[in-house]
Design a protein around this motif. Structure first.
Motif, PDB file in Angstrom:
ATOM      1  N   GLY A 253       0.792  -1.225   0.000  1.00  0.00           N
ATOM      2  CA  GLY A 253       0.000   0.000   0.000  1.00  0.00           C
ATOM      3  C   GLY A 253       0.825   1.275   0.000  1.00  0.00           C
TER       4      GLY A 253
ATOM      5  N   SER B 193     -10.554   7.434  -9.659  1.00  0.00           N
ATOM      6  CA  SER B 193     -10.225   6.746  -8.416  1.00  0.00           C
ATOM      7  C   SER B 193      -9.126   7.431  -7.632  1.00  0.00           C
ATOM      8  CB  SER B 193      -9.873   5.304  -8.593  1.00  0.00           C
ATOM      9  OG  SER B 193      -9.362   4.758  -9.578  1.00  0.00           O
TER      10      SER B 193
ATOM     11  N   TRP C 142      -2.290   3.373  -7.991  1.00  0.00           N
ATOM     12  CA  TRP C 142      -3.302   3.555  -6.941  1.00  0.00           C
ATOM     13  C   TRP C 142      -4.613   2.902  -7.384  1.00  0.00           C
ATOM     14  CZ3 TRP C 142      -2.966   6.268  -2.250  1.00  0.00           C
ATOM     15  CH2 TRP C 142      -4.176   6.507  -1.611  1.00  0.00           C
TER      16      TRP C 142
ATOM     17  N   SER D 155      -4.358  -0.890  -7.288  1.00  0.00           N
ATOM     18  CA  SER D 155      -4.470  -1.383  -5.922  1.00  0.00           C
ATOM     19  C   SER D 155      -5.938  -1.480  -5.512  1.00  0.00           C
ATOM     20  CB  SER D 155      -3.708  -0.452  -4.974  1.00  0.00           C
ATOM     21  OG  SER D 155      -3.878  -0.835  -3.636  1.00  0.00           O
ATOM     22  N   GLY D 156      -6.714  -0.465  -5.841  1.00  0.00           N
ATOM     23  CA  GLY D 156      -8.144  -0.495  -5.531  1.00  0.00           C
ATOM     24  C   GLY D 156      -8.889  -1.590  -6.266  1.00  0.00           C
TER      25      GLY D 156
ATOM     26  N   LEU E  40      -7.660  -4.435  -7.255  1.00  0.00           N
ATOM     27  CA  LEU E  40      -7.290  -5.726  -6.658  1.00  0.00           C
ATOM     28  C   LEU E  40      -7.959  -5.922  -5.293  1.00  0.00           C
ATOM     29  CD1 LEU E  40      -3.526  -5.872  -7.651  1.00  0.00           C
ATOM     30  CD2 LEU E  40      -5.429  -7.144  -8.672  1.00  0.00           C
ATOM     31  N   LYS E  41      -8.041  -4.862  -4.501  1.00  0.00           N
ATOM     32  CA  LYS E  41      -8.716  -4.965  -3.199  1.00  0.00           C
ATOM     33  C   LYS E  41     -10.188  -5.277  -3.380  1.00  0.00           C
ATOM     34  CE  LYS E  41      -5.597  -1.969  -0.696  1.00  0.00           C
ATOM     35  NZ  LYS E  41      -5.330  -0.598  -0.277  1.00  0.00           N
ATOM     36  N   GLN E  42     -10.813  -4.629  -4.349  1.00  0.00           N
ATOM     37  CA  GLN E  42     -12.233  -4.862  -4.602  1.00  0.00           C
ATOM     38  C   GLN E  42     -12.468  -6.300  -5.051  1.00  0.00           C
ATOM     39  OE1 GLN E  42     -13.973  -2.390  -7.674  1.00  0.00           O
ATOM     40  NE2 GLN E  42     -15.885  -2.305  -6.546  1.00  0.00           N
TER      41      GLN E  42
ATOM     42  N   GLN F 224     -10.898  -8.859  -4.097  1.00  0.00           N
ATOM     43  CA  GLN F 224     -10.739  -9.759  -2.952  1.00  0.00           C
ATOM     44  C   GLN F 224     -11.893  -9.677  -1.956  1.00  0.00           C
ATOM     45  OE1 GLN F 224      -6.972  -8.473  -1.419  1.00  0.00           O
ATOM     46  NE2 GLN F 224      -5.806  -9.573  -2.966  1.00  0.00           N
ATOM     47  N   MET F 225     -12.703  -8.632  -2.086  1.00  0.00           N
ATOM     48  CA  MET F 225     -13.813  -8.456  -1.155  1.00  0.00           C
ATOM     49  C   MET F 225     -14.930  -9.450  -1.453  1.00  0.00           C
ATOM     50  SD  MET F 225     -13.887  -4.298  -1.081  1.00  0.00           S
ATOM     51  CE  MET F 225     -15.411  -4.210  -0.186  1.00  0.00           C
TER      52      MET F 225
END
Length: 180
Positions: free
Chosen positions: A19, A122, A158, A161-162, A164-166, A168-169
């Protein structure tokens, strides 16, 4: 390690780990001909991805070919539009893009292509943010940053990263998936 690439003759690259931005810079490919410029880019980009253990890459989508802008050239009729970008520029941008995604594929790096307005939204909250707006925000992350290309690469990584995080949710309905 994540990477964001603002691909052009002078390309911005940002690397993110945990991050945090661990590198943000710009690389100007050398050479006079397209072949020399592509070779210079390939050497730098491949080594950078490999040496830094990049696992995911986001590349800014090149300019679309149907850009229309007011024609301010001498003799243009009022209200007339034209495409201000030359075919040589398009060929170079799409050539660099092709090399970037081929290198990522050859190194087994997952990659996505992202539209300029998507990563700008974003990163800055405004899909039409200017390069100056992006640089100002990037300087809050990397104080003293001078390169607009590097700043744009920070915005691109950035965004990645968002994404990829989304991914995984948990999705709606997944809480009890498989329970029966």
């Amino acid at each position: 390690m994540l990477a964001g690439l603002d691909c052009a003759t002078t390309s911005g690259l940002a690397l993110m780990s945990g991050g945090k931005i661990v590198f943000a810079g710009a690389f100007k490919a050398t050479g006079e001909t397209d072949a020399e410029i592509f070779t210079s880019f390939r050497r730098w980009f491949r080594a950078t991805l490999r040496d830094n253990g990049v696992t995911n890459l986001a590349v800014e989508q090149p300019l679309v070919t149907d850009i229309r802008a007011p024609d301010r050239r001498a003799g243009a009729a009022p209200g007339e539009t034209h495409n201000p970008v030359t075919m040589k520029t398009y060929l170079r941008l799409y050539g660099l893009r092709a090399h970037a995604i081929q290198i990522a594929d050859a190194l087994d790096i997952a990659w996505i292509e992202v539209h300029q307005s998507s990563w700008r939204k974003s990163f800055t909250g405004n899909g039409r943010a200017s390069k100056e707006d992006t640089l100002a925000l990037a300087r809050q992350i990397v104080p003293g940053l001078k390169s607009k290309d590097a700043a744009e690469a920070i915005g691109i990584v950035w965004h990645l990263s968002g994404v990829l995080k989304q991914a995984q949710m948990a999705r709606p309905g997944d809480l009890f998936a498989g329970a029966a």
